[in-house]
Write a protein that holds these residues in place. Sequence first.
Motif, PDB file in Angstrom:
ATOM      1  N   LEU A  87       0.863  -1.184   0.000  1.00  0.00           N
ATOM      2  CA  LEU A  87       0.000   0.000   0.000  1.00  0.00           C
ATOM      3  C   LEU A  87       0.896   1.229   0.000  1.00  0.00           C
ATOM      4  O   LEU A  87       1.840   1.317   0.791  1.00  0.00           O
ATOM      5  N   PHE A  88       0.618   2.181  -0.880  1.00  0.00           N
ATOM      6  CA  PHE A  88       1.330   3.456  -0.889  1.00  0.00           C
ATOM      7  C   PHE A  88       0.485   4.498  -0.159  1.00  0.00           C
ATOM      8  O   PHE A  88      -0.726   4.609  -0.393  1.00  0.00           O
ATOM      9  N   VAL A  89       1.133   5.254   0.716  1.00  0.00           N
ATOM     10  CA  VAL A  89       0.468   6.342   1.424  1.00  0.00           C
ATOM     11  C   VAL A  89       1.337   7.587   1.286  1.00  0.00           C
ATOM     12  O   VAL A  89       2.534   7.541   1.582  1.00  0.00           O
ATOM     13  N   ASP A  90       0.751   8.685   0.815  1.00  0.00           N
ATOM     14  CA  ASP A  90       1.497   9.940   0.764  1.00  0.00           C
ATOM     15  C   ASP A  90       1.571  10.535   2.168  1.00  0.00           C
ATOM     16  O   ASP A  90       0.622  10.446   2.952  1.00  0.00           O
ATOM     17  N   SER A  91       2.686  11.164   2.482  1.00  0.00           N
ATOM     18  CA  SER A  91       3.014  11.484   3.878  1.00  0.00           C
ATOM     19  C   SER A  91       2.220  12.632   4.477  1.00  0.00           C
ATOM     20  O   SER A  91       2.320  12.893   5.679  1.00  0.00           O
ATOM     21  N   ASP A  92       1.418  13.338   3.689  1.00  0.00           N
ATOM     22  CA  ASP A  92       0.532  14.353   4.268  1.00  0.00           C
ATOM     23  C   ASP A  92      -0.916  13.859   4.344  1.00  0.00           C
ATOM     24  O   ASP A  92      -1.804  14.575   4.790  1.00  0.00           O
ATOM     25  N   ASP A  93      -1.147  12.616   3.923  1.00  0.00           N
ATOM     26  CA  ASP A  93      -2.478  12.015   3.990  1.00  0.00           C
ATOM     27  C   ASP A  93      -2.603  11.149   5.226  1.00  0.00           C
ATOM     28  O   ASP A  93      -1.633  10.921   5.953  1.00  0.00           O
ATOM     29  N   TRP A  94      -3.802  10.627   5.472  1.00  0.00           N
ATOM     30  CA  TRP A  94      -3.980   9.705   6.593  1.00  0.00           C
ATOM     31  C   TRP A  94      -5.096   8.717   6.296  1.00  0.00           C
ATOM     32  O   TRP A  94      -5.841   8.881   5.319  1.00  0.00           O
TER      33      TRP A  94
END
Length: 342
Positions: A87-94
């Motif tokens: 899973l990819f998560v961008d670091s300003d998302d949650w």
Amino acid sequence: MNQKVSVVVPIYKVEKYLSRCIESILDQTYTNLEVILVNDGSPDSCGTIAESYAISDMRVKVFHKENGGLSDARNYGLRYITGGFTLFVDSDDWLDKKMIELLVHASYNYKADIVQSAFYYAYNDYLLYDSRVYKKGNLPEILDNKGLMKELVINDKVKNFAWGKLYKTSLIKDIPFKKGVLFEDVFWAHNVMKRVNKFVALNDPTYYYYQREDSIVATYTPKSLDIIKGLIERHHFIEKNYKHLTDDSYKVILKTNLIHYNLLFRNRKNDKGGAYRREIQSYIKKNYPKLKKAVDDDTNLKRQLILFRIHPYLNFCLLGIQKLFRKINIFPQPTGLEKIDL
């Protein structure tokens, strides 16, 4: 049913948001995780913040590298994944705390190669949810490869975003992201989706896509024209592998070109001499017969194309008139997104 999920988080200049992101991953109800934090040479305190989580939770692995951009950071993280899912998560998302559990269960239940979560556009004071495309509480939508590729090209139900999707790791391990471009997901997604037999789209939003004022999406420069390069590169792929989607692809390319011509016009100081605008005009002129055929069933887009070919300013006039008519309720307002106040 308890296979490890590798979560890859590229990190750069997000010290205000990083803890929220990491904690939303570590607080998941699905606990068999490997959290790979890639500090992409961030000049702020991101590296220190990431290391603090590695000390307190053994599932966290931190890697530090010289700045190379989002694609390079994701590629770096892919080297170290050991989970059966990624899973990819961008670091300003949650994430919602049940997101990964829901995605994993859907993958097993439907024997899916990829499971996509619906998402919120997250602002500081409110959320936006695209209820035109997703319906909360509805059963997931199941797509075969043919249906998936059509939805990917249209980019409504199936987004080009790499984040928000649970991938079987074997599917993506050898497909790197293209470095040095913006909108890197547009260059990447179709290569992945070509391998998919079954894709599942969940209707309930569990990913929070944060809208920052200083994001690359919100701050326009000619570098944003990379999205057109990505769409044209994908178009060649479509012509070769999914010829029946050629018109759909041309339609998206035309819409994107018209949007960016307008953005360039509004930011003329970044297009001195109009070289980028001429490039768009040249593409539309060169491909006019094919574009016209593609939009034959779309009266408004066809009208925009014809006027743009005569002169781009005529298209501006059309858009201005349409906006005025909507304001005075002669034309119906376009369907919007559902707003949820926080």
